[in-house]
Enzyme design. Structure first.
Site, mmCIF file in Angstrom:
data_model
loop_
_atom_site.group_PDB
_atom_site.id
_atom_site.type_symbol
_atom_site.label_atom_id
_atom_site.label_comp_id
_atom_site.label_asym_id
_atom_site.label_seq_id
_atom_site.Cartn_x
_atom_site.Cartn_y
_atom_site.Cartn_z
ATOM 1 C CE1 TYR A 136 -3.610 -2.431 1.088
ATOM 2 C CE2 TYR A 136 -4.723 -0.301 0.706
ATOM 3 C CZ TYR A 136 -4.783 -1.685 0.657
ATOM 4 O OH TYR A 136 -5.974 -2.280 0.720
ATOM 5 C CE LYS A 187 0.097 -18.447 0.106
ATOM 6 N NZ LYS A 187 -0.594 -19.830 0.051
ATOM 7 C CG ASP A 219 -3.695 -20.263 1.023
ATOM 8 O OD1 ASP A 219 -3.578 -20.166 2.215
ATOM 9 O OD2 ASP A 219 -3.246 -21.004 0.304
ATOM 10 C CG ASP A 243 -8.415 -4.109 1.102
ATOM 11 O OD1 ASP A 243 -9.606 -3.528 1.635
ATOM 12 O OD2 ASP A 243 -8.380 -4.316 0.015
ATOM 13 C CG ASP A 247 -14.073 -6.057 0.959
ATOM 14 O OD1 ASP A 247 -14.060 -5.232 2.033
ATOM 15 O OD2 ASP A 247 -14.362 -5.720 -0.282
HETATM 16 C C1 IPM Z 1 -10.855 -0.170 2.931
HETATM 17 C C2 IPM Z 1 -10.766 0.294 1.299
HETATM 18 C C3 IPM Z 1 -9.481 0.880 1.071
HETATM 19 C C4 IPM Z 1 -8.408 -0.033 1.351
HETATM 20 C C5 IPM Z 1 -9.424 1.521 -0.523
HETATM 21 C C6 IPM Z 1 -10.380 2.339 -0.770
HETATM 22 C C7 IPM Z 1 -8.195 2.135 -0.785
HETATM 23 O O1 IPM Z 1 -10.942 -1.057 0.316
HETATM 24 O O2 IPM Z 1 -10.758 0.737 3.704
HETATM 25 O O3 IPM Z 1 -10.814 -1.515 2.961
HETATM 26 O O4 IPM Z 1 -8.075 -0.806 0.403
HETATM 27 O O5 IPM Z 1 -7.745 -0.169 2.521
HETATM 28 MN MN MN Z 2 -11.336 -2.920 1.358
#
Ligand code: IPM
Ligand code: MN
Length: 353
Positions: A136, A187, A219, A243, A247
């Site tokens: 990042y 990983k 994974d 990240d 999700d």
């Molecule tokens: C999050 C988002 C950000 C990240 C993006 C918008 C850069 O996906 O906060 O999870 O990858 O950290």
């Molecule tokens: Mn994200």
């Protein structure tokens, strides 16, 4: 003394979900007797298109004086990919050294979970995502761009200091939870640079003999989160993997409509935001679910020391989800401001036992 909150509503659905978060904060302030001093900042893609400014130094310095930051969402197809995200979210996380990205994943009612046979007892974890290192924050490079020999790179790099402080923070989080169980997710079998995580985790674990530890490659961690989410309680991981797995985790608790996060550096101001993006297709339609932002506001209240307000708001939201007044977390099921109304009504009706 008033809590000073800097607000960047940002792009897409950001402004409308932030509006509901602020309504809930004001309702909590009235009921629990504290003051808020809100300063709104216009930064985001619209502002960049109009002025070419992303997040200028003067307001950035001012924002640092706040007690907390509330961020809506950033991202808009009219700007080059990543420009505004890195310039606003990235700058706030990195330049303020908010090295912890705390992402709770807590299922409140079985009907919001896409996994068969799993309920609230199975999905209750906290992901501690490193927030200031990894690919990042590295400059991308494109050698021989546009030629058949092109090489693109952006290194995954980790410092001892960055690794140690996030792992130590995760052990502290694990200590506050009943199970006292911490999983390292990495990983290191393929990315040997992550051997640093392996070594530091083992070292810091010595200081926390009460915490039971476990390890999963990222994974396998994704597989486990779906197959047996109850096997994970607190987990610590790198920025990029954090990240991705959060999700996945967001879906386990009902989706992007509810998942919230706190970007922290203990002793400094915190930045609170939903896990979801700016969802431009839904912008301005009053259909986005503001609960993720409202949950981020609840995390903010807790961080600001308004413990009763935070716990009461949390109980109010749980009641709405479990009692069925919030029928679904999906887009379009409730109007954005209707969810705000429901939370405010329920907050007024809720008392802690
Ligand atoms: C999050 C988002 C950000 C990240 C993006 C918008 C850069 O996906 O906060 O999870 O990858 O950290
Ligand atoms: Mn994200």
């Amino acid at each position: 003394m008033a809590h000073r909150i800097a607000v960047i509503a940002g792009d897409g659905i950001g402004p409308e979900v932030v509006a509901q978060g602020l309504r809930v904060l004001h309702a909590a302030a009235d009921r629990f007797g504290f003051e808020l001093e809100i300063t709104e900042y216009p930064y985001g893609t619209e502002h960049w298109l109009a002025t070419e400014e992303i997040l200028p130094d003067a307001p950035f310095a001012e924002i640092q004086q706040a007690d907390a930051i509330l961020l809506g969402a950033i991202g808009d197809p009219r700007a080059p990919v990543g420009l505004i995200e890195r310039g606003i979210i990235g700058r706030l996380r990195w330049d303020l050294d908010l090295y912890v990205n705390l992402r709770p994943i807590k299922l409140l009612d079985e009907r919001f979970c896409p996994l068969k046979g799993k309920g609230p007892a199975d999905v209750d974890m906290v992901i501690v995502r490193e927030n200031t290192e990894d690919a990042y924050v590295q400059e991308p490079s494109f050698e021989h761009q546009g030629t058949p020999e092109e090489v693109a790179s952006q290194p995954m790099s980790y410092t001892r200091k960055g690794t140690e402080r996030i792992i130590r923070y995760a052990f502290e989080v694990a200590m506050t939870r009943p199970r006292k169980h911490l999983t390292l997710i990495d990983k290191a079998n393929a990315v040997r640079a992550q051997d640093l995580y392996t070594r530091v985790f083992a070292e810091v674990a010595q200081e926390y003999p009460e915490v039971e530890t476990a390890h999963l490659y990222v994974d396998a961690a994704c597989m486990r989160m779906v197959e047996s989410p109850e096997s994970i309680d607190t987990a610590v991981t790198t920025n990029l993997f954090g990240d991705i797995v959060t999700d996945l985790g967001a879906m386990l608790q009902g989706g992007m409509g509810v998942a919230a996060s706190a970007n922290l550096h203990p002793g400094k101001l915190g930045l609170f935001e939903s896990v979801h993006g700016s969802f431009p297709q839904a912008a301005g339609k009053n259909i986005a679910n503001p609960l993720a932002t409202i949950n981020a506001c609840v995390m903010m209240l807790d961080y600001l020391g308004e413990k009763d307000a935070a716990a009461t708001a949390e109980a109010a939201i749980a009641e709405l989800l479990q009692g069925g007044r919030i029928r679904s977390l999906d887009v379009g099921e409730h109007r954005t401001d209707e969810i705000g109304d429901l939370v405010i009504d329920q907050l007024a009706a809720t008392s802690l036992a």
